[in-house]
Scaffold this motif. Structure first.
Motif, PDB file in Angstrom:
ATOM      1  N   PRO A   6      64.039 -13.840   3.987  1.00 52.48           N
ATOM      2  CA  PRO A   6      63.209 -12.917   3.194  1.00 52.48           C
ATOM      3  C   PRO A   6      63.404 -13.148   1.698  1.00 52.48           C
ATOM      4  CG  PRO A   6      64.482 -11.737   4.865  1.00 52.48           C
ATOM      5  CD  PRO A   6      65.032 -13.122   4.814  1.00 52.48           C
ATOM      6  N   LEU A   7      62.351 -12.921   0.950  1.00 57.38           N
ATOM      7  CA  LEU A   7      62.408 -12.984  -0.511  1.00 57.38           C
ATOM      8  C   LEU A   7      62.182 -11.598  -1.088  1.00 57.38           C
ATOM      9  CD1 LEU A   7      60.328 -16.166  -1.481  1.00 57.38           C
ATOM     10  CD2 LEU A   7      62.772 -15.991  -0.950  1.00 57.38           C
ATOM     11  N   SER A   8      63.016 -11.237  -2.051  1.00 55.29           N
ATOM     12  CA  SER A   8      62.880  -9.978  -2.760  1.00 55.29           C
ATOM     13  C   SER A   8      62.876 -10.257  -4.256  1.00 55.29           C
ATOM     14  CB  SER A   8      64.032  -9.038  -2.388  1.00 55.29           C
ATOM     15  OG  SER A   8      64.005  -8.750  -1.004  1.00 55.29           O
ATOM     16  N   LEU A   9      62.690  -9.209  -5.055  1.00 54.78           N
ATOM     17  CA  LEU A   9      62.584  -9.380  -6.504  1.00 54.78           C
ATOM     18  C   LEU A   9      63.512  -8.422  -7.232  1.00 54.78           C
ATOM     19  CD1 LEU A   9      58.675  -9.464  -6.825  1.00 54.78           C
ATOM     20  CD2 LEU A   9      60.199 -11.440  -6.994  1.00 54.78           C
ATOM     21  N   ILE A  10      64.018  -8.883  -8.365  1.00 58.36           N
ATOM     22  CA  ILE A  10      64.699  -8.004  -9.311  1.00 58.36           C
ATOM     23  C   ILE A  10      63.802  -7.910 -10.544  1.00 58.36           C
ATOM     24  CG2 ILE A  10      66.083  -9.973 -10.150  1.00 58.36           C
ATOM     25  CD1 ILE A  10      67.556  -6.531 -10.162  1.00 58.36           C
ATOM     26  N   ASP A  11      63.457  -6.690 -10.908  1.00 59.25           N
ATOM     27  CA  ASP A  11      62.554  -6.460 -12.045  1.00 59.25           C
ATOM     28  C   ASP A  11      63.316  -5.698 -13.126  1.00 59.25           C
ATOM     29  OD1 ASP A  11      60.525  -5.936 -13.834  1.00 59.25           O
ATOM     30  OD2 ASP A  11      59.453  -4.535 -12.525  1.00 59.25           O
ATOM     31  N   ALA A  32      54.878  -4.691  -8.745  1.00 58.94           N
ATOM     32  CA  ALA A  32      55.242  -4.169  -7.422  1.00 58.94           C
ATOM     33  C   ALA A  32      54.050  -4.195  -6.471  1.00 58.94           C
ATOM     34  CB  ALA A  32      55.785  -2.748  -7.560  1.00 58.94           C
ATOM     35  N   GLN A  33      52.889  -3.833  -6.973  1.00 60.03           N
ATOM     36  CA  GLN A  33      51.694  -3.853  -6.126  1.00 60.03           C
ATOM     37  C   GLN A  33      51.350  -5.271  -5.694  1.00 60.03           C
ATOM     38  OE1 GLN A  33      49.060  -1.805  -8.837  1.00 60.03           O
ATOM     39  NE2 GLN A  33      49.408   0.192  -7.865  1.00 60.03           N
ATOM     40  N   ARG A  34      51.460  -6.222  -6.622  1.00 60.40           N
ATOM     41  CA  ARG A  34      51.197  -7.625  -6.278  1.00 60.40           C
ATOM     42  C   ARG A  34      52.233  -8.133  -5.276  1.00 60.40           C
ATOM     43  NH1 ARG A  34      48.147 -10.659 -10.080  1.00 60.40           N
ATOM     44  NH2 ARG A  34      46.829  -9.255 -11.290  1.00 60.40           N
ATOM     45  N   ALA A  35      53.504  -7.797  -5.523  1.00 60.16           N
ATOM     46  CA  ALA A  35      54.571  -8.249  -4.627  1.00 60.16           C
ATOM     47  C   ALA A  35      54.368  -7.712  -3.219  1.00 60.16           C
ATOM     48  CB  ALA A  35      55.925  -7.806  -5.174  1.00 60.16           C
ATOM     49  N   GLU A  36      53.959  -6.461  -3.118  1.00 60.21           N
ATOM     50  CA  GLU A  36      53.697  -5.841  -1.817  1.00 60.21           C
ATOM     51  C   GLU A  36      52.577  -6.581  -1.082  1.00 60.21           C
ATOM     52  OE1 GLU A  36      53.782  -1.338  -0.699  1.00 60.21           O
ATOM     53  OE2 GLU A  36      51.822  -1.765  -1.576  1.00 60.21           O
ATOM     54  N   SER A  41      59.889  -8.572   0.234  1.00 58.02           N
ATOM     55  CA  SER A  41      60.551  -7.547   1.034  1.00 58.02           C
ATOM     56  C   SER A  41      60.899  -6.293   0.256  1.00 58.02           C
ATOM     57  CB  SER A  41      61.842  -8.109   1.652  1.00 58.02           C
ATOM     58  OG  SER A  41      61.535  -9.133   2.563  1.00 58.02           O
ATOM     59  N   ARG A  42      61.419  -6.456  -0.963  1.00 59.68           N
ATOM     60  CA  ARG A  42      61.877  -5.310  -1.739  1.00 59.68           C
ATOM     61  C   ARG A  42      61.911  -5.672  -3.221  1.00 59.68           C
ATOM     62  NH1 ARG A  42      66.198  -3.920   1.486  1.00 59.68           N
ATOM     63  NH2 ARG A  42      66.409  -5.870   2.636  1.00 59.68           N
ATOM     64  N   ILE A  43      61.953  -4.653  -4.051  1.00 55.77           N
ATOM     65  CA  ILE A  43      62.153  -4.838  -5.486  1.00 55.77           C
ATOM     66  C   ILE A  43      63.264  -3.903  -5.921  1.00 55.77           C
ATOM     67  CG2 ILE A  43      61.138  -4.795  -7.789  1.00 55.77           C
ATOM     68  CD1 ILE A  43      58.422  -5.082  -6.585  1.00 55.77           C
ATOM     69  N   TRP A  44      64.186  -4.435  -6.699  1.00 55.83           N
ATOM     70  CA  TRP A  44      65.282  -3.641  -7.243  1.00 55.83           C
ATOM     71  C   TRP A  44      65.182  -3.563  -8.760  1.00 55.83           C
ATOM     72  CZ3 TRP A  44      70.321  -5.414  -4.275  1.00 55.83           C
ATOM     73  CH2 TRP A  44      70.275  -4.902  -2.962  1.00 55.83           C
ATOM     74  N   TYR A  45      65.676  -2.454  -9.301  1.00 55.40           N
ATOM     75  CA  TYR A  45      65.672  -2.205 -10.745  1.00 55.40           C
ATOM     76  C   TYR A  45      67.109  -1.909 -11.171  1.00 55.40           C
ATOM     77  CZ  TYR A  45      60.818  -1.654  -9.461  1.00 55.40           C
ATOM     78  OH  TYR A  45      59.572  -1.871  -8.925  1.00 55.40           O
ATOM     79  N   HIS A  65      58.318   6.642  -9.675  1.00 52.77           N
ATOM     80  CA  HIS A  65      56.979   6.367 -10.185  1.00 52.77           C
ATOM     81  C   HIS A  65      56.323   5.221  -9.408  1.00 52.77           C
ATOM     82  CE1 HIS A  65      53.671   5.877 -12.956  1.00 52.77           C
ATOM     83  NE2 HIS A  65      54.048   4.642 -13.244  1.00 52.77           N
ATOM     84  N   ILE A  66      57.066   4.146  -9.209  1.00 54.98           N
ATOM     85  CA  ILE A  66      56.495   2.973  -8.540  1.00 54.98           C
ATOM     86  C   ILE A  66      56.286   3.251  -7.045  1.00 54.98           C
ATOM     87  CG2 ILE A  66      56.954   0.561  -7.920  1.00 54.98           C
ATOM     88  CD1 ILE A  66      58.251   0.282 -10.707  1.00 54.98           C
ATOM     89  N   GLY A  67      57.145   4.070  -6.467  1.00 59.33           N
ATOM     90  CA  GLY A  67      56.958   4.435  -5.061  1.00 59.33           C
ATOM     91  C   GLY A  67      55.632   5.125  -4.826  1.00 59.33           C
ATOM     92  N   ALA A  68      55.211   5.932  -5.803  1.00 61.95           N
ATOM     93  CA  ALA A  68      53.938   6.648  -5.674  1.00 61.95           C
ATOM     94  C   ALA A  68      52.738   5.721  -5.810  1.00 61.95           C
ATOM     95  CB  ALA A  68      53.858   7.755  -6.722  1.00 61.95           C
ATOM     96  N   LYS A  69      52.956   4.536  -6.361  1.00 64.33           N
ATOM     97  CA  LYS A  69      51.868   3.582  -6.605  1.00 64.33           C
ATOM     98  C   LYS A  69      51.843   2.450  -5.576  1.00 64.33           C
ATOM     99  CE  LYS A  69      50.804   5.570 -10.617  1.00 64.33           C
ATOM    100  NZ  LYS A  69      49.495   6.200 -10.900  1.00 64.33           N
ATOM    101  N   THR A  70      52.784   2.466  -4.630  1.00 65.57           N
ATOM    102  CA  THR A  70      52.851   1.445  -3.590  1.00 65.57           C
ATOM    103  C   THR A  70      52.913   2.128  -2.225  1.00 65.57           C
ATOM    104  OG1 THR A  70      55.251   1.370  -3.951  1.00 65.57           O
ATOM    105  CG2 THR A  70      53.924  -0.338  -5.029  1.00 65.57           C
ATOM    106  N   LYS A  71      52.870   1.331  -1.157  1.00 60.74           N
ATOM    107  CA  LYS A  71      52.764   1.911   0.173  1.00 60.74           C
ATOM    108  C   LYS A  71      53.938   1.599   1.101  1.00 60.74           C
ATOM    109  CE  LYS A  71      47.700   1.845   0.082  1.00 60.74           C
ATOM    110  NZ  LYS A  71      46.471   1.311   0.735  1.00 60.74           N
TER     111      LYS A  71
END
Length: 343
Positions: A6-11, A32-36, A41-45, A65-71
């Protein structure tokens, strides 16, 4: 055969020169929306303080905030610097997130300050010995999230029984030793601290003690990626990233001319700064994929945490798209808890 890791992202919620903080946060939503949509798999901050180019000082607020904009993409802290906080407050914060976004929240924990010493002592008011209590604080936090508070008649509400997955973050043997002893997943910060990667991961895997959370070791290794449509453009972006990294770390707020920057880049101190980015995949999709396959084996990684290294948001998005295509990511598959893959 496509890679199965799996690939995830750190933003870092990067604030580019001349940009307002709110703009960087809006771009983090877009990322985050593009990554989804691409199947990451996930994004960490990550919690940083007093850094002009990083706006992720309050990971829990940003995640909400980002959780409300993604699914469905998992969101988490990579990490919360636990000695800066009360474990109880962090349990409440991430318990709240877990109730708002069930089965989507992770919590990576570090013991570094995430800032300079002046901010640490005077603004954060962190005790000089706070990091010494990190192992006990991790256990206290874990207890709150599992509904097993160590303090009689005290529960984290929200928080109790949310079982938010905890990850130990590290760049040295300390984190590897603790994660192995506690039977927790381990995430190594090899994207900026590459020196002890192999030693730490090997120790973790060889000394892992199964727990009620995790039966087998689980390793996330971070790595830098600059993917582009041509090798020349990827190298151009990398040069820009290197110059900004040295300008930020060596300049320390001072204005540097391009000639001065060149001199620092070619100096021993400049090369030491660039060596922090030693693990970097740079080039077209095929070349980046080959590098990451070799890095996965070297790091004994179950998952890769990608730090996109570009000089603009559009370049970062394109890099993310190229990597997703080269890695054959499947948007229908998302990561679950540590060591678990869910559809």
């Amino acid at each position: 055969m496509s890679p199965s890791t799996p690939l995830s992202l750190i933003d870092f919620c990067t604030v580019y020169p001349g940009e307002k903080v709110g703009e960087s946060m809006a771009r983090s939503v877009d990322l985050a929306q593009r990554a989804e949509s691409l199947g990451y798999s996930r994004i960490w901050y990550s919690e940083h303080h007093n850094m002009k180019s990083i706006a992720s000082a309050a990971p829990a607020v940003l995640i909400s905030h980002i959780g409300a904009k993604t699914k469905k993409i998992r969101l988490g802290a990579g990490g919360v610097m636990l000695p800066n906080h009360s474990p109880y407050v962090i349990a409440e914060q991430f318990g709240t997130l877990a109730e708002l976004y069930p089965d989507r929240i992770d919590l990576g924990l570090g013991r570094a300050p995430g800032t300079d010493m002046n901010t640490l002592g005077r603004a954060l008011r962190r005790d000089a010995n706070a990091a010494d209590h990190f192992p006990e604080d991790v256990l206290e936090l874990d207890g709150y999230l599992k509904g097993r508070s160590r303090i009689p008649s005290v529960q984290a509400i929200p928080g109790a029984n949310t079982n938010v997955p905890l990850y130990i973050l590290g760049s040295s043997m300390f984190g590897a030793t603790l994660a192995a002893k506690l039977g927790m997943p381990y995430s190594f910060a090899s994207h900026f601290a590459p020196t002890h990667l192999v030693q730490a991961v090997t120790y973790y895997r060889n000394n892992f003690e199964p727990s009620d959370t995790l039966s087998e070791p689980y390793v996330i290794a971070a790595v830098n990626v600059t993917a582009s449509d041509s090798q020349e453009d990827a190298e151009r972006q990398t040069e820009g990233v290197h110059r900004e990294r040295v300008r930020s770390m060596a300049g320390r707020g001072r204005h540097l001319t391009e000639d001065q920057l060149d001199q620092i880049l070619n100096s021993h101190s400049g090369q030491q700064i660039l060596d922090m980015l030693r693990f970097s995949a740079i080039g077209t999709g095929d070349k980046v994929r080959q590098y990451l396959e070799e890095f996965t084996e070297l790091a004994q990684a179950d998952e890769l945490m990608i730090s996109l290294q570009s000089t603009s948001h559009d370049e970062a998005l394109r890099s993310m798209e190229i990597l997703a295509d080269a890695w054959s990511l499947d948007p229908s598959r998302m990561a679950g808890a540590p060591g678990e893959h869910r559809v």
